[in-house]
Design a protein around this motif. Sequence first.
Motif, PDB file in Angstrom:
ATOM      1  N   SER A   1       0.843  -1.188   0.000  1.00 11.73           N
ATOM      2  CA  SER A   1       0.000   0.000   0.000  1.00 11.73           C
ATOM      3  C   SER A   1       0.882   1.243   0.000  1.00 11.73           C
ATOM      4  O   SER A   1       0.472   2.302  -0.464  1.00 11.73           O
ATOM      5  N   LYS A   2       2.114   1.121   0.512  1.00 17.05           N
ATOM      6  CA  LYS A   2       3.061   2.235   0.548  1.00 17.05           C
ATOM      7  C   LYS A   2       4.447   1.742   0.137  1.00 17.05           C
ATOM      8  O   LYS A   2       4.895   0.680   0.575  1.00 17.05           O
TER       9      LYS A   2
ATOM     10  N   ILE B   1       8.420   2.788   0.218  1.00 13.49           N
ATOM     11  CA  ILE B   1       9.400   3.656   0.848  1.00 13.49           C
ATOM     12  C   ILE B   1      10.732   3.459   0.135  1.00 13.49           C
ATOM     13  O   ILE B   1      11.247   2.342   0.069  1.00 13.49           O
TER      14      ILE B   1
ATOM     15  N   PHE C   1       3.726  -2.190   3.867  1.00 11.42           N
ATOM     16  CA  PHE C   1       4.753  -1.270   3.401  1.00 11.42           C
ATOM     17  C   PHE C   1       5.913  -2.078   2.825  1.00 11.42           C
ATOM     18  O   PHE C   1       6.270  -3.133   3.359  1.00 11.42           O
TER      19      PHE C   1
ATOM     20  N   SER D   1       7.322   6.218  -5.391  1.00 13.56           N
ATOM     21  CA  SER D   1       7.470   6.098  -3.936  1.00 13.56           C
ATOM     22  C   SER D   1       6.527   7.046  -3.187  1.00 13.56           C
ATOM     23  O   SER D   1       6.175   8.119  -3.680  1.00 13.56           O
ATOM     24  N   ASP D   2       6.137   6.610  -2.000  1.00 14.37           N
ATOM     25  CA  ASP D   2       5.314   7.438  -1.115  1.00 14.37           C
ATOM     26  C   ASP D   2       6.172   8.264  -0.167  1.00 14.37           C
ATOM     27  O   ASP D   2       5.698   9.246   0.407  1.00 14.37           O
TER      28      ASP D   2
ATOM     29  N   CYS E   1       8.532  14.561  -4.359  1.00 14.79           N
ATOM     30  CA  CYS E   1       8.396  13.428  -3.433  1.00 14.79           C
ATOM     31  C   CYS E   1       8.371  13.949  -1.996  1.00 14.79           C
ATOM     32  O   CYS E   1       8.928  15.010  -1.701  1.00 14.79           O
TER      33      CYS E   1
ATOM     34  N   PHE F   1       2.446   9.770   7.881  1.00 12.77           N
ATOM     35  CA  PHE F   1       1.353   8.979   7.315  1.00 12.77           C
ATOM     36  C   PHE F   1       0.026   9.165   8.051  1.00 12.77           C
ATOM     37  O   PHE F   1      -0.965   8.553   7.697  1.00 12.77           O
TER      38      PHE F   1
ATOM     39  N   ASN G   1      -3.980  14.078   2.924  1.00 18.25           N
ATOM     40  CA  ASN G   1      -3.423  14.173   1.578  1.00 18.25           C
ATOM     41  C   ASN G   1      -3.241  15.632   1.153  1.00 18.25           C
ATOM     42  O   ASN G   1      -2.273  15.964   0.458  1.00 18.25           O
TER      43      ASN G   1
END
Length: 201
Positions: free
Chosen positions: A15-16, A18, A47, A94-95, A119, A158, A162
């Motif tokens: 879901s994420k 890194i 993650f 990338s998140d 980013c 997190f 948003n």
Amino acid sequence: NYFNFKKKKKFINPSKIIFCPRGYDKIYNQFLIIKFLKKNLKKLKKFIFIFSGNINFSEYNKLKKYVDENKLNQNVKLLGNLNKKTYKQYLLRSDLVISASKSDAGLSSTIAEGMSAKCLVLCTNNRDNPYWISDGISGFLFKNNNLKSFESKFFKIFNLSNKRLNKVRSSAREVQIGNNDLNKEMQKVTTIYNKISSYHY
């Protein structure tokens, strides 16, 4: 497709993502990130942490052994140097981009590239980093080599909306454009040159 993890049974469908592109050397402190993952694995099941960069095999092998022994393989991808195209793909997908480096001569190219690409960036508060990154405004800072500080800031990121995160992304790019725009730098050089030239007349 570099990001179709479903087809690669070893990895979860994250879901994420890194991205940790500083490489494998003790000074880059990738162990801090891995230890954080181990400590919080239940919270970070979805993650995936992707490491890349120059390989110091002594440090790389220690990291790999730690990942294997602690059964973190589904959440960790250890890569070497990436070509420009692949690097850009990981960066844009990338998140969060992380640099846990204990020391830098200035703002690292990986952090600058991340900011330019809008980013979210999380890095240590050493050397020039606070000059370029206003914590919570154009990126995020944590105390150098401090797992507790890293953990607190990571989860804070997190938990933000948003809307707030998009503002941080935009601010990061503005900082890089404002400070590194080629035309602005050339104008500075021209001004200095003209001043020097005027002394000879």
